[in-house]
Design an enzyme around this catalytic site. Structure first.
Site, PDB file in Angstrom:
ATOM      1  N   TRP A 101       0.825  -1.215   0.000  1.00  0.00           N
ATOM      2  CA  TRP A 101       0.000   0.000   0.000  1.00  0.00           C
ATOM      3  C   TRP A 101       0.847   1.249   0.000  1.00  0.00           C
ATOM      4  CZ3 TRP A 101      -4.360  -0.289  -2.161  1.00  0.00           C
ATOM      5  CH2 TRP A 101      -5.096  -1.475  -2.095  1.00  0.00           C
ATOM      6  N   ASP A 171      -1.922   6.747   6.175  1.00  0.00           N
ATOM      7  CA  ASP A 171      -2.981   5.930   5.577  1.00  0.00           C
ATOM      8  C   ASP A 171      -3.401   4.882   6.610  1.00  0.00           C
ATOM      9  OD1 ASP A 171      -4.592   4.136   4.285  1.00  0.00           O
ATOM     10  OD2 ASP A 171      -3.150   3.628   2.703  1.00  0.00           O
ATOM     11  N   LYS A 195     -13.105  -1.456   6.398  1.00  0.00           N
ATOM     12  CA  LYS A 195     -12.521  -2.393   7.341  1.00  0.00           C
ATOM     13  C   LYS A 195     -13.068  -2.137   8.747  1.00  0.00           C
ATOM     14  CE  LYS A 195      -8.823  -1.822   4.153  1.00  0.00           C
ATOM     15  NZ  LYS A 195      -8.876  -3.055   3.398  1.00  0.00           N
TER      16      LYS A 195
HETATM   17  C1  LIG Z   1      -3.725   0.340   3.752  1.00  0.00           C
HETATM   18  C2  LIG Z   1      -4.637   0.501   2.581  1.00  0.00           C
HETATM   19  N1  LIG Z   1      -4.567   1.625   1.837  1.00  0.00           N
HETATM   20  C3  LIG Z   1      -5.368   1.817   0.784  1.00  0.00           C
HETATM   21  C4  LIG Z   1      -6.297   0.885   0.399  1.00  0.00           C
HETATM   22  C5  LIG Z   1      -7.156   1.146  -0.801  1.00  0.00           C
HETATM   23  O1  LIG Z   1      -8.414   1.488  -0.387  1.00  0.00           O
HETATM   24  P1  LIG Z   1      -9.614   1.725  -1.408  1.00  0.00           P
HETATM   25  O2  LIG Z   1      -9.909   0.403  -2.030  1.00  0.00           O
HETATM   26  O3  LIG Z   1     -10.687   2.247  -0.507  1.00  0.00           O
HETATM   27  O4  LIG Z   1      -9.166   2.721  -2.414  1.00  0.00           O
HETATM   28  C6  LIG Z   1      -6.419  -0.286   1.139  1.00  0.00           C
HETATM   29  C7  LIG Z   1      -7.439  -1.288   0.726  1.00  0.00           C
HETATM   30  O5  LIG Z   1      -7.511  -2.395   1.098  1.00  0.00           O
HETATM   31  C8  LIG Z   1      -5.568  -0.490   2.245  1.00  0.00           C
HETATM   32  O6  LIG Z   1      -5.642  -1.599   2.977  1.00  0.00           O
END
Ligand SMILES: Cc1ncc(COP(=O)(O)O)c(C=O)c1O
Length: 359
Positions: A101, A171, A195
């Protein structure tokens, strides 16, 4: 029948919340309509959104000089919206890369500003976090971005990076609300909802006042933090059902005793599961012990050919979505707030049984 759902996101929601949403589905607050069918500008819905924000503020003890926004586009949208709001094309942004991520956030930010990867855990195959004392942040950087919990790798920072006055952007998609945090240590916190907050479709952004109002020309209005703050996140039609369910989850968290109590429960759940893995002589978790995630627990078995069998047999026992992320394989149990200790204990019992039969 309800199963124990170990999905990483969209993830399990509290049963009480689902039951309340069901009970109110066709006649919400005596309106003769569902909450999905009322105007987002109606008094009743605006009250829902305001209460959700107030409860989130209370749960996280968010100081008054921070705005709380409910935006669309997910955390991925924010990978772009944050540089658009906080940088110019010449700005430098510092990143800590602890896995999948972090990498996605980095490649998106590169479209908008200069990026420096000040720490990269590639050498450990992303199984640890950098030593807190090793971090050197350029004092001219617009912000430092990091991923407090890597959902795929199961790596979680046991500390908040010190950035010497440079705003810290986090994040928190997979760790928000899992325990108390000191919001004042951050310039901006963001988290996709699916989540620990509610259904997918919302991204919560908590941002310090002084960081907004400087969006670049060309920033879409729905991602202009200042414009959205001035409109109570309703510059356009928000995901009303998502905000309603998020509000129910916040109420549920308050009933659980707030984040201190929830954090203790999460610590206990994680400790039990890691102990079961470490003491098994069969299962293994690759993450350094001091930074193992409380929320996402990846684990492997000696014979990867048995992974499919493991997940299929687990599903038959009512334990679903234990497949590891497609990029890494193995298994992963996500044990967010709504996963009770009973689910974790059921998983541990199944793991012991599986080991006895196949180990
Ligand atoms: C740590 C993290 N950042 C970003 C995201 C991406 O999120 P989204 O699908 O809401 O764009 C996720 C999705 O699982 C994640 O776990």
């Amino acid at each position: 029948v309800r199963v124990f759902n170990f999905a990483a996101g969209p993830a399990t929601l509290p049963l009480e919340v689902l039951e309340q949403a069901r009970a109110e589905m066709t006649d919400w607050q005596g309106s003769g309509m569902s909450v999905m069918e009322v105007s987002h500008r109606s008094k009743a819905f605006v009250a829902v959104a305001q209460q959700a924000e107030a409860d989130l503020r209370e749960l996280m003890a968010i100081p008054p000089n921070y705005k709380v926004l409910f935006l669309q586009g997910g955390a991925t949208g924010m990978f772009a919206a944050i540089p658009l709001n906080l940088t110019t094309p010449d700005s430098l942004v510092e990143f800590i890369n602890t896995g999948a991520w972090s990498k996605k956030a980095i490649s998106e930010a590169k479209k908008y500003c200069r990026v420096n990867i000040m720490a990269d855990e590639a050498a450990s195959n992303y199984s640890t976090v950098p030593d807190a004392a090793s971090l050197r942040v350029d004092p001219k950087a617009a912000y430092l971005h990091y991923t407090p919990n890597e959902t795929i790798g199961g790596v979680e920072f046991p500390y908040v990076p010190a950035a010497g006055g440079v705003p810290v952007v986090a994040d928190m998609s997979s760790t928000i609300l899992s325990r108390p945090v000191d919001v004042s240590q951050f310039g901006l916190i963001y988290a996709g909802a699916q989540k620990n907050i509610g259904p997918s479709g919302i991204c919560v952004v908590i941002v310090r006042d002084d960081l907004i109002g400087k969006a670049r020309p060309g920033t879409p209005s729905v991602w202009d933090f200042d414009a959205m703050a001035r409109e109570g996140s309703m510059l356009n039609t928000p995901p009303t059902f998502g905000i309603y369910v998020a509000g129910l989850v916040f109420k549920w968290l308050k009933k659980q005793g707030g984040l201190a109590a929830v954090g203790e429960r999460n610590r206990n759940k994680a400790e039990r599961l890691y102990a079961a893995i470490d003491n098994s002589g069969y299962y293994a978790n690759p993450v350094a012990k001091h930074c193992r995630s409380w929320m996402n627990v990846p684990f492997t078995i000696p014979n990867p050919d048995l992974e499919k069998t493991f997940c299929a047999e687990a599903a038959k026992a009512g334990l679903v979505n234990l497949e590891g992320h497609r990029s890494v394989g193995g298994m992963r149990a996500s044990i967010y707030n709504a996963m009770g200790i009973d689910g974790v204990d059921a998983l541990i019992a199944f793991m012991r049984d599986f080991q006895q039969r196949h180990g």
